[in-house]
Design a protein around this motif. Structure first.
Motif, PDB file in Angstrom:
ATOM      1  N   THR A   1       0.853  -1.188   0.000  1.00 55.36           N
ATOM      2  CA  THR A   1       0.000   0.000   0.000  1.00 55.36           C
ATOM      3  C   THR A   1       0.891   1.241   0.000  1.00 55.36           C
ATOM      4  OG1 THR A   1      -0.100   0.314   2.401  1.00 55.36           O
ATOM      5  CG2 THR A   1      -1.640  -1.301   1.445  1.00 55.36           C
ATOM      6  N   CYS A   2       0.270   2.388  -0.170  1.00 55.83           N
ATOM      7  CA  CYS A   2       1.052   3.634  -0.169  1.00 55.83           C
ATOM      8  C   CYS A   2       1.698   3.874   1.192  1.00 55.83           C
ATOM      9  CB  CYS A   2       0.192   4.824  -0.591  1.00 55.83           C
ATOM     10  SG  CYS A   2      -1.305   5.041   0.392  1.00 55.83           S
ATOM     11  N   ASP A   3       1.173   3.239   2.221  1.00 56.92           N
ATOM     12  CA  ASP A   3       1.785   3.367   3.552  1.00 56.92           C
ATOM     13  C   ASP A   3       3.141   2.670   3.626  1.00 56.92           C
ATOM     14  OD1 ASP A   3      -0.401   4.784   4.508  1.00 56.92           O
ATOM     15  OD2 ASP A   3      -1.411   2.994   5.264  1.00 56.92           O
TER      16      ASP A   3
ATOM     17  N   TYR B   1       5.435   2.846   1.180  1.00 56.27           N
ATOM     18  CA  TYR B   1       6.399   3.491   0.274  1.00 56.27           C
ATOM     19  C   TYR B   1       7.648   3.979   1.008  1.00 56.27           C
ATOM     20  CZ  TYR B   1       2.873   3.692  -3.518  1.00 56.27           C
ATOM     21  OH  TYR B   1       1.967   3.385  -4.497  1.00 56.27           O
ATOM     22  N   ASP B   2       7.456   4.679   2.115  1.00 53.61           N
ATOM     23  CA  ASP B   2       8.613   5.236   2.820  1.00 53.61           C
ATOM     24  C   ASP B   2       9.526   4.132   3.351  1.00 53.61           C
ATOM     25  OD1 ASP B   2       7.960   7.887   2.335  1.00 53.61           O
ATOM     26  OD2 ASP B   2       6.798   8.096   4.179  1.00 53.61           O
ATOM     27  N   LYS B   3       8.938   3.004   3.781  1.00 48.31           N
ATOM     28  CA  LYS B   3       9.747   1.876   4.261  1.00 48.31           C
ATOM     29  C   LYS B   3      10.582   1.301   3.116  1.00 48.31           C
ATOM     30  CE  LYS B   3       6.053   0.693   7.488  1.00 48.31           C
ATOM     31  NZ  LYS B   3       4.940  -0.249   7.742  1.00 48.31           N
ATOM     32  N   LEU B   4       9.980   1.187   1.936  1.00 49.86           N
ATOM     33  CA  LEU B   4      10.702   0.660   0.779  1.00 49.86           C
ATOM     34  C   LEU B   4      11.819   1.616   0.352  1.00 49.86           C
ATOM     35  CD1 LEU B   4       7.617  -0.696  -1.173  1.00 49.86           C
ATOM     36  CD2 LEU B   4       9.515  -2.102  -0.356  1.00 49.86           C
ATOM     37  N   ILE B   5      11.537   2.914   0.369  1.00 47.79           N
ATOM     38  CA  ILE B   5      12.562   3.897   0.003  1.00 47.79           C
ATOM     39  C   ILE B   5      13.707   3.863   1.008  1.00 47.79           C
ATOM     40  CG2 ILE B   5      13.033   6.376  -0.211  1.00 47.79           C
ATOM     41  CD1 ILE B   5      10.182   6.661  -1.383  1.00 47.79           C
ATOM     42  N   ASP B   6      13.392   3.692   2.279  1.00 49.22           N
ATOM     43  CA  ASP B   6      14.441   3.595   3.298  1.00 49.22           C
ATOM     44  C   ASP B   6      15.319   2.363   3.049  1.00 49.22           C
ATOM     45  OD1 ASP B   6      15.634   4.518   5.846  1.00 49.22           O
ATOM     46  OD2 ASP B   6      14.918   2.593   6.586  1.00 49.22           O
ATOM     47  N   LEU B   7      14.709   1.257   2.662  1.00 48.65           N
ATOM     48  CA  LEU B   7      15.489   0.058   2.327  1.00 48.65           C
ATOM     49  C   LEU B   7      16.381   0.308   1.111  1.00 48.65           C
ATOM     50  CD1 LEU B   7      12.755  -2.664   2.928  1.00 48.65           C
ATOM     51  CD2 LEU B   7      14.934  -2.489   4.152  1.00 48.65           C
ATOM     52  N   MET B   8      15.871   1.039   0.127  1.00 49.25           N
ATOM     53  CA  MET B   8      16.689   1.374  -1.046  1.00 49.25           C
ATOM     54  C   MET B   8      17.893   2.223  -0.646  1.00 49.25           C
ATOM     55  SD  MET B   8      13.905   2.269  -4.018  1.00 49.25           S
ATOM     56  CE  MET B   8      12.328   1.420  -3.976  1.00 49.25           C
ATOM     57  N   ARG B   9      17.726   3.101   0.321  1.00 50.49           N
ATOM     58  CA  ARG B   9      18.839   3.963   0.756  1.00 50.49           C
ATOM     59  C   ARG B   9      19.964   3.144   1.392  1.00 50.49           C
ATOM     60  NH1 ARG B   9      14.805   8.043   2.138  1.00 50.49           N
ATOM     61  NH2 ARG B   9      14.979   9.665   0.559  1.00 50.49           N
ATOM     62  N   HIS B  10      19.634   1.980   1.924  1.00 47.60           N
ATOM     63  CA  HIS B  10      20.646   1.125   2.547  1.00 47.60           C
ATOM     64  C   HIS B  10      21.309   0.191   1.543  1.00 47.60           C
ATOM     65  CE1 HIS B  10      18.635   2.374   6.297  1.00 47.60           C
ATOM     66  NE2 HIS B  10      19.798   2.116   6.855  1.00 47.60           N
TER      67      HIS B  10
ATOM     68  N   ILE C   1      10.199   7.856  -7.375  1.00 46.88           N
ATOM     69  CA  ILE C   1      10.160   6.475  -6.880  1.00 46.88           C
ATOM     70  C   ILE C   1       8.734   6.102  -6.484  1.00 46.88           C
ATOM     71  CG2 ILE C   1      10.907   4.976  -4.981  1.00 46.88           C
ATOM     72  CD1 ILE C   1      13.600   6.517  -5.062  1.00 46.88           C
ATOM     73  N   LYS C   2       8.031   7.006  -5.835  1.00 52.10           N
ATOM     74  CA  LYS C   2       6.650   6.735  -5.432  1.00 52.10           C
ATOM     75  C   LYS C   2       5.745   6.601  -6.662  1.00 52.10           C
ATOM     76  CE  LYS C   2       7.047   8.852  -0.867  1.00 52.10           C
ATOM     77  NZ  LYS C   2       6.641   9.959   0.043  1.00 52.10           N
ATOM     78  N   GLU C   3       6.030   7.360  -7.713  1.00 48.42           N
ATOM     79  CA  GLU C   3       5.266   7.240  -8.960  1.00 48.42           C
ATOM     80  C   GLU C   3       5.450   5.847  -9.561  1.00 48.42           C
ATOM     81  OE1 GLU C   3       5.119   9.334 -13.387  1.00 48.42           O
ATOM     82  OE2 GLU C   3       5.944  10.479 -11.699  1.00 48.42           O
ATOM     83  N   CYS C   4       6.677   5.319  -9.483  1.00 47.17           N
ATOM     84  CA  CYS C   4       6.933   3.956  -9.964  1.00 47.17           C
ATOM     85  C   CYS C   4       6.152   2.933  -9.149  1.00 47.17           C
ATOM     86  CB  CYS C   4       8.423   3.629  -9.879  1.00 47.17           C
ATOM     87  SG  CYS C   4       9.464   4.628 -10.940  1.00 47.17           S
ATOM     88  N   LEU C   5       6.096   3.134  -7.844  1.00 49.54           N
ATOM     89  CA  LEU C   5       5.350   2.207  -6.980  1.00 49.54           C
ATOM     90  C   LEU C   5       3.852   2.309  -7.252  1.00 49.54           C
ATOM     91  CD1 LEU C   5       7.404   2.725  -3.695  1.00 49.54           C
ATOM     92  CD2 LEU C   5       7.342   0.647  -5.104  1.00 49.54           C
TER      93      LEU C   5
ATOM     94  N   PHE D   1       2.625   2.938 -10.229  1.00 48.51           N
ATOM     95  CA  PHE D   1       2.476   2.171 -11.470  1.00 48.51           C
ATOM     96  C   PHE D   1       2.480   0.677 -11.180  1.00 48.51           C
ATOM     97  CE2 PHE D   1       4.488  -0.094 -15.053  1.00 48.51           C
ATOM     98  CZ  PHE D   1       3.597   0.206 -16.062  1.00 48.51           C
ATOM     99  N   TYR D   2       3.372   0.236 -10.317  1.00 50.41           N
ATOM    100  CA  TYR D   2       3.428  -1.182  -9.942  1.00 50.41           C
ATOM    101  C   TYR D   2       2.096  -1.639  -9.342  1.00 50.41           C
ATOM    102  CZ  TYR D   2       4.309  -5.141  -6.849  1.00 50.41           C
ATOM    103  OH  TYR D   2       4.202  -6.336  -6.184  1.00 50.41           O
ATOM    104  N   ARG D   3       1.518  -0.834  -8.459  1.00 49.17           N
ATOM    105  CA  ARG D   3       0.270  -1.235  -7.775  1.00 49.17           C
ATOM    106  C   ARG D   3      -0.934  -1.193  -8.690  1.00 49.17           C
ATOM    107  NH1 ARG D   3      -0.858   2.719  -3.614  1.00 49.17           N
ATOM    108  NH2 ARG D   3      -2.609   1.369  -3.084  1.00 49.17           N
TER     109      ARG D   3
END
Length: 354
Positions: A300-302, A304-313, A344-348, A350-352
């Motif tokens: 869900t959109c909730d 997104y921030d967790k996924l972006i944080d994982l990408m930063r690592h 990045i959120k726009e891509c997510l 599109f994925y959803r």
């Protein structure tokens, strides 16, 4: 010595020849619980392995940890392994990654041979010298570059796989098609993954391994063009790490690596379309193939921030800036690309929307 990749039709002979070119004062065989049951029977009558010591670890990526590495080191030590011993890794990518790391670090390094038993391991994990394990919820966070002396590929092992594991490996092949040429990409999209023809799959596999070999030879330590192999993986590793954390928290089955990569390809094809001009029709063709065979991992959109944080690592980043490999077209590679959080959120999105 350059890593040698052997497409085998006579496993006993090819393994015996490989062993003669490796130090093997003592021989150890690493399997997980699944490959010991399903794959070891193809090797257990080999004369050259009659005195080998078996090491068996728990299966699945959830056990790709430092604790398991320590178990392998202890087993080698208990078996009186020396710097002149040989470790044969028989299994999927988890076994070849973790076993390769254990061999690379035990007594500062012993020889090892990879015999991958899954399509994913054949096309990805066993070739290219990357070894390691997951750490603190992050995929392949700790590891070293070190080639197996030999990688022996025998597609007979693919008969032991279920459909999900065939599809998991095929996602990496699809990535190789996207970063190589239109014919390879089109051949992969035309393959019937619902009823895979193993003979045809072997031909596609050989092409796919060839794509990776050429790139790795040019850039063994991932300073430049090898980053092409990361296409789909910035989002993909985030999906995978997120699913591993969900497993740890509530026992939900984690994503297979290839499924995470497939979902990452959806996102990074879209990002390529909006950032580097990847043709939208080719994007939609590829995305349709992925959606048909891989379904969807619900977010869900909730999230997104967790996924972006994982990408930063992700270890591919510099100074916390998220790094992407993007395409201008099939085979037209753009490394070291960046994107804003909104993109990045726009891509997510599109994925959803799939």
């Amino acid at each position: 010595m350059k890593q040698r990749i052997v497409f085998s039709h006579q496993l006993a002979t090819d393994l015996a020849l490989a062993m003669t070119e490796c130090e093997h004062e003592r021989v150890f065989i690493l399997t997980d619980e699944t490959t010991k049951e399903q794959c070891w029977p193809l090797l257990d009558s080999f004369y050259g392995l009659r005195d080998a010591t078996q090491i068996t670890i728990k299966a699945t990526d959830t056990h790709k940890t430092i604790e398991t590495v320590c178990d392998v080191w202890r087993a080698l030590d208990k078996g009186m392994a020396t710097r002149h011993s040989l470790l044969i890794n028989l299994g999927g990518g988890m076994v070849t990654d973790l076993g390769g790391f254990a061999a690379s670090t035990f007594k500062r390094g012993i020889d090892f041979i990879n015999i991958p038993t899954t399509l994913l391991a054949m096309v990805d994990a066993s070739v290219g010298g990357k070894t390691g394990f997951n750490f603190d919820g992050l995929k392949n966070e700790i590891g070293v570059f070190n080639d197996a002396k030999f990688v022996i590929l025998d597609t007979e092992f693919l008969r032991t796989l279920d459909a999900h594991n065939v599809r998991s490996g095929y996602a990496e092949m699809l990535k190789h098609g996207l970063i190589s040429d239109n014919k390879h990409w089109a051949d992969l999209l035309n393959f019937n993954l619902a009823q895979p023809d193993l003979k045809h799959l072997q031909t596609l596999l050989a092409k796919s391994v060839g794509v990776k070999e050429k790139i790795v030879e040019k850039d063994p330590k991932e300073k430049g063009i090898r980053k092409a192999l990361n296409f789909g993986h910035t989002f993909g590793h985030a999906f995978e790490s997120y699913s591993l954390r969900a497993y740890e928290q509530n026992g939900k089955t984690p994503l297979l690596h290839g499924y995470a990569v497939a979902y990452g390809l959806i996102c990074e094809l879209y990002l390529s379309a909006i950032k580097t001009g990847f043709p939208t029709e080719k994007m939609h063709q590829t995305v349709r193939f992925i959606r048909d065979y891989y379904g969807n991992y619900p977010i869900t959109c909730d999230d997104y921030d967790k996924l972006i944080d994982l990408m930063r690592h992700d270890k591919k980043n510099n100074s916390g800036v998220i790094n992407f490999t993007l395409l201008s077209d099939v085979g037209q590679i753009n490394i070291n690309q960046t994107a804003s959080d909104d993109e990045i959120k726009e891509c997510l999105d599109f994925y959803r929307e799939g």
